[in-house]
Design a protein around this motif. Structure first.
Motif, mmCIF file in Angstrom:
data_model
loop_
_atom_site.group_PDB
_atom_site.id
_atom_site.type_symbol
_atom_site.label_atom_id
_atom_site.label_comp_id
_atom_site.label_asym_id
_atom_site.label_seq_id
_atom_site.Cartn_x
_atom_site.Cartn_y
_atom_site.Cartn_z
ATOM 1 N N LEU A 1 -0.343 2.950 8.442
ATOM 2 C CA LEU A 1 -0.757 2.086 7.338
ATOM 3 C C LEU A 1 -1.921 2.690 6.560
ATOM 4 N N GLY A 2 -2.871 3.309 7.270
ATOM 5 C CA GLY A 2 -4.013 3.904 6.591
ATOM 6 C C GLY A 2 -3.623 5.059 5.692
ATOM 7 N N SER A 3 -2.678 5.895 6.145
ATOM 8 C CA SER A 3 -2.249 7.018 5.312
ATOM 9 C C SER A 3 -1.457 6.544 4.097
ATOM 10 N N LEU A 4 -0.644 5.504 4.261
ATOM 11 C CA LEU A 4 0.080 4.948 3.116
ATOM 12 C C LEU A 4 -0.882 4.374 2.080
ATOM 13 N N ALA A 5 -1.878 3.618 2.553
ATOM 14 C CA ALA A 5 -2.867 3.065 1.627
ATOM 15 C C ALA A 5 -3.676 4.172 0.960
ATOM 16 N N ALA A 6 -4.038 5.200 1.720
ATOM 17 C CA ALA A 6 -4.803 6.313 1.146
ATOM 18 C C ALA A 6 -4.003 7.040 0.076
ATOM 19 N N TRP A 7 -2.719 7.185 0.298
ATOM 20 C CA TRP A 7 -1.853 7.828 -0.701
ATOM 21 C C TRP A 7 -1.860 7.027 -2.003
ATOM 22 N N GLY A 8 -1.764 5.697 -1.884
ATOM 23 C CA GLY A 8 -1.796 4.858 -3.076
ATOM 24 C C GLY A 8 -3.136 4.930 -3.786
ATOM 25 N N TYR A 9 -4.226 4.891 -3.032
ATOM 26 C CA TYR A 9 -5.553 4.961 -3.650
ATOM 27 C C TYR A 9 -5.794 6.318 -4.322
ATOM 28 N N PRO B 1 -4.467 5.639 -10.920
ATOM 29 C CA PRO B 1 -5.562 5.786 -11.879
ATOM 30 C C PRO B 1 -6.280 4.472 -12.183
ATOM 31 N N LYS B 2 -5.812 3.373 -11.647
ATOM 32 C CA LYS B 2 -6.373 2.073 -11.974
ATOM 33 C C LYS B 2 -7.729 1.877 -11.308
ATOM 34 N N ARG B 3 -8.640 1.241 -12.025
ATOM 35 C CA ARG B 3 -9.960 0.968 -11.470
ATOM 36 C C ARG B 3 -9.894 -0.058 -10.352
ATOM 37 N N ARG B 4 -8.929 -0.970 -10.435
ATOM 38 C CA ARG B 4 -8.785 -1.971 -9.383
ATOM 39 C C ARG B 4 -8.456 -1.312 -8.043
ATOM 40 N N SER B 5 -7.632 -0.277 -8.081
ATOM 41 C CA SER B 5 -7.307 0.444 -6.855
ATOM 42 C C SER B 5 -8.542 1.146 -6.293
ATOM 43 N N GLN B 6 -9.360 1.704 -7.164
ATOM 44 C CA GLN B 6 -10.584 2.354 -6.701
ATOM 45 C C GLN B 6 -11.552 1.338 -6.105
ATOM 46 N N LEU B 7 -11.569 0.123 -6.654
ATOM 47 C CA LEU B 7 -12.413 -0.934 -6.101
ATOM 48 C C LEU B 7 -11.960 -1.289 -4.688
ATOM 49 N N PHE B 8 -10.652 -1.417 -4.509
ATOM 50 C CA PHE B 8 -10.119 -1.719 -3.181
ATOM 51 C C PHE B 8 -10.400 -0.583 -2.202
#
Length: 287
Positions: free
Chosen positions: A98-106, A110-117
């Motif tokens: 799960l951590g690697s999948l989330a890291a791939w998305g982050y 390019p969205k700032r919301r993703s960087q906030l998460f």
């Protein structure tokens, strides 16, 4: 006919600075690593009265079989080992996936919301878990005191470390590999398992080993969230075993239990040390 003369390779001589560094590291390791390790090992094979002196001398009477047999039978070692494996191994696999999948998305968003998460997830490394709300939620779902509830808490609190380590690693990887897989018609899941996962293997292996050590040695949250001796992990069996005597701490048995508790991690380190060092080196180069 010409003959080729083979010149033997010269051995590299150690520089004086390198020798001094090794000497200083040795002088540091002996009192801070070697002596405590020897103290633990040698007192684990002594009689109770002799081990209470906490000396580094060899035992006058060896009690190897007696001490370790007592740990296995009186200390419920195999029960703790089973529970630690049931918690640590599946939890590490789930957190790494799960951590690697989330890291791939982050890393690719390019969205700032993703960087906030991402920053919120990374912040979980520094902030301590909320114990009372966690217990309330586990009680609501009837998971309080069980291995399942404890495992879910571990998954939630350890995701941030894998996300933090893996996101930086992915940002250093070329985007063309994923674009080529997309051109070939691969879905996002197929791209992850066929392209990203093999490339992430070094950093995920290092993260998994660090997680395993952290979860294996966890005492505080296991003490709060697990109920009953049948659910006790190895740190809890060690704690109950060390505090079960009315006459004082039996240091010989405590040291023997510590040795057996640490033995699985030592075996993992001996098997995986080269891959861990390679993963750390490759991660440093990627960063």
């Amino acid at each position: 006919m010409t003959t080729i003369k083979v010149v033997p390779a010269r051995r590299k001589s150690l520089r004086p600075g390198t020798i001094v560094k090794y000497v200083l590291l040795t002088l540091f390791a002996v009192p801070w690593v070697g002596v405590p390790l020897w103290l633990m090992l040698i007192n684990s094979v002594k009689r109770e009265g002799e081990a209470a002196l906490l000396s580094v001398a060899l035992p006058k009477q060896w009690a190897f079989s007696h001490n370790y047999s007592a740990v296995i039978h009186e200390g419920h070692y195999f029960t703790g080992l089973r529970n630690s494996l049931l918690v640590a191994v599946p939890t590490v696999l789930v957190v790494v996936l799960l951590g690697s999948l989330a890291a791939w998305g982050y890393a690719r968003s390019p969205k700032r919301r993703s960087q906030l998460f991402f920053y919120i997830s990374a912040l979980s490394i520094l902030l301590p878990p909320a114990v009372i709300p966690t217990i309330y939620l586990l009680t609501t779902f009837h998971l309080d005191g069980s291995l399942w509830g404890y495992s879910l808490m571990v998954v939630g609190t350890r995701l941030g470390s894998v996300i933090f380590l893996t996101t930086g690693f992915i940002r250093g990887m070329p985007l063309e590999l994923e674009e080529a897989a997309e051109v070939d018609g691969a879905s996002r899941i197929r791209t992850y398992f066929s392209v990203m996962l093999p490339l992430l293997r070094p950093i995920l292996f290092v993260s998994g080993v660090l997680l395993l050590i952290n979860i294996w040695n966890d005492f505080f949250f296991a003490l709060l969230l697990l109920r009953g001796s049948e659910n006790a992990t190895l740190p809890l069996t060690l704690y109950s075993f060390a505090s079960s005597s009315f006459v004082g701490i039996r240091w010989n048995l405590v040291f023997a239990h510590v040795v057996m508790t640490s033995l699985p991690l030592v075996l993992v380190y001996l098997v995986a040390q080269r891959r861990v060092l390679a993963g750390l080196t490759e991660g440093g180069l990627k960063g």
